[in-house]
Write a protein that holds these residues in place. Structure first.
Motif, mmCIF file in Angstrom:
data_model
loop_
_atom_site.group_PDB
_atom_site.id
_atom_site.type_symbol
_atom_site.label_atom_id
_atom_site.label_comp_id
_atom_site.label_asym_id
_atom_site.label_seq_id
_atom_site.Cartn_x
_atom_site.Cartn_y
_atom_site.Cartn_z
ATOM 1 N N HIS A 245 10.899 10.271 9.248
ATOM 2 C CA HIS A 245 9.925 9.303 8.725
ATOM 3 C C HIS A 245 9.133 9.914 7.560
ATOM 4 O O HIS A 245 8.888 9.252 6.559
ATOM 5 C CB HIS A 245 8.977 8.869 9.833
ATOM 6 N N ALA A 246 8.759 11.162 7.693
ATOM 7 C CA ALA A 246 7.987 11.826 6.634
ATOM 8 C C ALA A 246 8.818 11.998 5.374
ATOM 9 O O ALA A 246 8.274 12.000 4.264
ATOM 10 C CB ALA A 246 7.508 13.191 7.133
ATOM 11 N N ALA A 247 10.130 12.115 5.523
ATOM 12 C CA ALA A 247 11.001 12.296 4.365
ATOM 13 C C ALA A 247 11.225 11.001 3.598
ATOM 14 O O ALA A 247 11.682 11.034 2.461
ATOM 15 C CB ALA A 247 12.337 12.868 4.826
ATOM 16 N N GLU A 248 10.927 9.869 4.217
ATOM 17 C CA GLU A 248 11.132 8.563 3.546
ATOM 18 C C GLU A 248 10.188 8.362 2.395
ATOM 19 O O GLU A 248 9.123 8.795 2.310
ATOM 20 C CB GLU A 248 10.980 7.431 4.542
ATOM 21 N N ALA B 112 2.036 13.318 4.283
ATOM 22 C CA ALA B 112 3.195 14.181 4.521
ATOM 23 C C ALA B 112 2.794 15.532 5.138
ATOM 24 O O ALA B 112 3.386 15.923 6.136
ATOM 25 C CB ALA B 112 3.997 14.371 3.250
ATOM 26 N N PRO B 113 1.816 16.245 4.582
ATOM 27 C CA PRO B 113 1.427 17.522 5.205
ATOM 28 C C PRO B 113 0.909 17.337 6.639
ATOM 29 O O PRO B 113 1.193 18.160 7.503
ATOM 30 C CB PRO B 113 0.338 18.076 4.291
ATOM 31 N N GLU B 114 0.185 16.261 6.879
ATOM 32 C CA GLU B 114 -0.314 16.007 8.230
ATOM 33 C C GLU B 114 0.842 15.735 9.182
ATOM 34 O O GLU B 114 0.853 16.233 10.307
ATOM 35 C CB GLU B 114 -1.282 14.824 8.232
ATOM 36 N N LEU B 115 1.817 14.972 8.730
ATOM 37 C CA LEU B 115 2.980 14.686 9.568
ATOM 38 C C LEU B 115 3.773 15.954 9.830
ATOM 39 O O LEU B 115 4.238 16.178 10.953
ATOM 40 C CB LEU B 115 3.874 13.627 8.915
ATOM 41 N N GLN C 286 0.851 -1.187 0.000
ATOM 42 C CA GLN C 286 0.000 0.000 0.000
ATOM 43 C C GLN C 286 0.883 1.231 0.000
ATOM 44 O O GLN C 286 1.886 1.295 0.705
ATOM 45 C CB GLN C 286 -0.876 0.040 1.241
ATOM 46 N N SER C 287 0.489 2.191 -0.794
ATOM 47 C CA SER C 287 1.218 3.458 -0.753
ATOM 48 C C SER C 287 0.544 4.363 0.277
ATOM 49 O O SER C 287 -0.640 4.230 0.563
ATOM 50 C CB SER C 287 1.221 4.125 -2.122
ATOM 51 N N ARG C 288 1.335 5.248 0.831
ATOM 52 C CA ARG C 288 0.775 6.195 1.804
ATOM 53 C C ARG C 288 -0.121 7.189 1.082
ATOM 54 O O ARG C 288 0.151 7.557 -0.066
ATOM 55 C CB ARG C 288 1.890 6.944 2.517
ATOM 56 N N PRO C 289 -1.151 7.659 1.759
ATOM 57 C CA PRO C 289 -1.994 8.674 1.143
ATOM 58 C C PRO C 289 -1.190 9.946 0.901
ATOM 59 O O PRO C 289 -0.254 10.247 1.620
ATOM 60 C CB PRO C 289 -3.096 8.922 2.175
ATOM 61 N N VAL C 290 -1.597 10.686 -0.110
ATOM 62 C CA VAL C 290 -0.904 11.926 -0.454
ATOM 63 C C VAL C 290 -0.952 12.925 0.692
ATOM 64 O O VAL C 290 -0.035 13.697 0.885
ATOM 65 C CB VAL C 290 -1.538 12.535 -1.738
#
Length: 83
Positions: free
Chosen positions: A80-83, A11-14, A4-8
């Motif tokens: 983690h968000a940068a991964e 990143a902004p939420e993180l 599964q890919s992360r939702p778009v």
């Protein structure tokens, strides 16, 4: 195996959460400073209980520790968000 890919929006939420963690860390540093100020004020008053300054210092130290931990969590989350 499918992944599964992360939702778009992840990143902004993180990133917003990272900002919140950093703001909380700053707030904890401010609390520590206020507690140390109170300890200093009480330390100069004869009527203050002898234990009060030490208790306020312990609380201030706990606030500083919490601030360090919050900043560490923010850094880890940012990585983690940068991964």
């Amino acid at each position: 195996m499918a992944t599964q890919s992360r939702p778009v929006t992840a990143a902004p939420e993180l990133l917003a959460y990272v900002d919140d963690l950093r703001a909380d860390a700053d707030r904890m540093d401010g609390y520590a400073q206020r507690l140390r100020g109170a300890a200093e004020t009480l330390g100069n008053r004869a009527e203050a209980p002898e234990w009060s300054r030490a208790a306020l210092e312990r609380q201030a130290t706990a606030c500083v520790t919490a601030a360090v931990q919050l900043r560490s969590a923010a850094t880890a989350l940012l990585a983690h968000a940068a991964e």
